[in-house]
Design an enzyme around this catalytic site. Structure first.
Site, short mmCIF file in Angstrom:
data_model
loop_
_atom_site.label_atom_id
_atom_site.label_comp_id
_atom_site.label_asym_id
_atom_site.label_seq_id
_atom_site.Cartn_x
_atom_site.Cartn_y
_atom_site.Cartn_z
N ASP A 10 10.68 35.97 56.60
CA ASP A 10 11.99 36.54 56.25
C ASP A 10 12.97 35.37 56.19
O ASP A 10 12.64 34.26 56.63
CB ASP A 10 12.43 37.55 57.32
CG ASP A 10 13.79 38.17 57.03
OD1 ASP A 10 14.08 38.43 55.84
OD2 ASP A 10 14.58 38.39 57.97
N TYR A 42 19.67 35.07 52.31
CA TYR A 42 19.13 34.94 50.95
C TYR A 42 19.85 35.94 50.01
O TYR A 42 19.92 35.73 48.82
CB TYR A 42 17.64 35.31 50.94
CG TYR A 42 16.67 34.27 51.45
CD1 TYR A 42 17.08 33.11 52.10
CD2 TYR A 42 15.29 34.47 51.27
CE1 TYR A 42 16.14 32.18 52.56
CE2 TYR A 42 14.35 33.54 51.72
CZ TYR A 42 14.78 32.40 52.37
OH TYR A 42 13.87 31.50 52.82
N GLY A 43 20.30 37.03 50.61
CA GLY A 43 20.74 38.19 49.82
C GLY A 43 21.98 37.98 48.98
O GLY A 43 22.31 38.80 48.14
N CYS A 73 11.08 40.80 54.05
CA CYS A 73 12.45 40.54 53.60
C CYS A 73 12.69 41.42 52.37
O CYS A 73 11.97 41.29 51.36
CB CYS A 73 12.59 39.06 53.23
SG CYS A 73 14.19 38.66 52.53
N THR A 75 15.11 41.35 50.33
CA THR A 75 15.62 40.56 49.22
C THR A 75 14.49 39.89 48.44
O THR A 75 14.41 39.99 47.21
CB THR A 75 16.60 39.49 49.77
OG1 THR A 75 17.60 40.16 50.54
CG2 THR A 75 17.23 38.69 48.67
N THR A 189 15.59 44.17 56.16
CA THR A 189 14.88 44.24 57.45
C THR A 189 15.75 43.88 58.65
O THR A 189 15.34 44.07 59.79
CB THR A 189 13.62 43.36 57.41
OG1 THR A 189 14.00 42.03 56.99
CG2 THR A 189 12.58 43.92 56.48
N1 DGL Z 1 16.14 40.47 56.06
C1 DGL Z 1 16.55 40.17 54.73
C2 DGL Z 1 16.33 41.32 53.79
O1 DGL Z 1 15.56 42.18 54.17
C3 DGL Z 1 17.68 39.45 54.59
C4 DGL Z 1 18.94 39.22 54.53
C5 DGL Z 1 19.44 38.01 53.82
O2 DGL Z 1 18.86 36.95 53.97
O3 DGL Z 1 20.42 38.18 53.13
O4 DGL Z 1 16.86 41.41 52.73
#
Ligand code: DGL
Length: 271
Positions: A10, A42-43, A73, A75, A189
């Site tokens: 993630d 990342y999102g 993850c 994203t 997540t």
């Molecule tokens: N846990 C990630 C997801 O499920 C991430 C959040 C992120 O990095 O923005 O999208």
């Protein structure tokens, strides 16, 4: 039978919601987890950047000889629907969070109104709505990006008593209440860490679906089907890697997983 570890990654600590479930349902499996904490979130990034990071994450796990890579993850899972991020890797088995969460939500809804919350990249991709429509065109989907949830979780603001979390949740979830969704997919997540406050804001009759937990269950089914579960009888090892401070990661990991035996190391992905 296959005694190699399950690889999970993630952008940060959110994927540990998936690890918690993996350990609950497959306690003897070894798990190698990577949280790219130096580059979270990342999102809010572009599809190309997310795909580039994801390929580096996969390459890291590949070097640990994993039997499967679980993309914990939302994203990256959304990007994976259209970009072949596993192409050229030696990983043969992999899974994401979208389809398992969609299946669970479609089973859970009674009024045919499902809400989806996730990062801006996930919501922009419309992957959840597309996946739901594919199996249940009669379902009305309401989607909302909640970009401030991830920094709240990464910084430990997860208690329903945290006024800031409550205020932000009320603002983000108002549309879900207006739309009277009876099932809400936590499509990122990280969000199950805010389950208590989200549950309070949404009210009792609403079923919350954790995409990470559903992905863990789907991974078990896939390993079972491929006859690739471990035959180890003792508790599996948990090896955690992060790309930024181990101290902060350790605090967050303990909040997600409780007091469990685990090793935490810092690693670099610039390979
Ligand atoms: N846990 C990630 C997801 O499920 C991430 C959040 C992120 O990095 O923005 O999208």
């Amino acid at each position: 039978m296959n005694n190699s570890a399950i690889g999970v990654f993630d952008s940060g600590v959110g994927g540990l919601t998936c690890v918690g479930e993996l350990r609950r349902i497959m306690p003897c499996e070894n798990i190698v987890y990577l949280g790219d904490t130096a580059r979270v979130p990342y999102g809010t990034k572009s599809r190309d950047t997310i795909a580039h990071y994801a390929r580096q994450d996969i390459r890291f796990l590949e070097r640990h000889d994993v039997k499967m890579v679980l993309v914990a993850c939302g994203t990256v899972s959304s990007v994976m629907m259209t970009v072949p991020i596993f192409e050229g890797s030696s990983v043969r088995a992999f899974g994401g969070v979208i389809e398992p969460a969609v299946e669970a939500a479609c089973k859970a809804t009674r009024n045919c109104r499902i809400g989806v919350i996730g990062t801006p990249a996930t919501i922009r991709s419309e992957c959840y709505a597309d996946a739901i429509k594919k199996i249940r065109p009669d379902i009305r989907v309401t989607a909302k990006a909640c970009p401030m949830f991830v920094p709240l979780v990464e910084n430990g603001y997860t208690s329903p008593q945290d006024k800031v979390s409550r205020l932000i949740a009320e603002e983000y979830l108002e549309v879900m209440r207006e739309e009277q969704v009876d099932t809400l997919i936590l499509g990122c997540t990280h969000y199950p860490m805010l389950e208590a406050v989200i549950g309070e804001v949404m009210g009792e009759g609403v079923t919350l679906i954790s995409s990470g937990r559903e992905a863990a269950r789907a991974a078990r089914d896939a390993l079972e089907k491929a006859d690739a579960l471990t035959d180890r009888r003792e508790k599996g090892a948990l090896e955690l890697y992060c790309t930024d401070s181990e101290e902060l990661f350790a605090e967050n990991a303990a909040a997600f997983l409780g007091k469990v035996d685990m090793s935490i190391s810092k690693c670099s992905l610039t390979i």
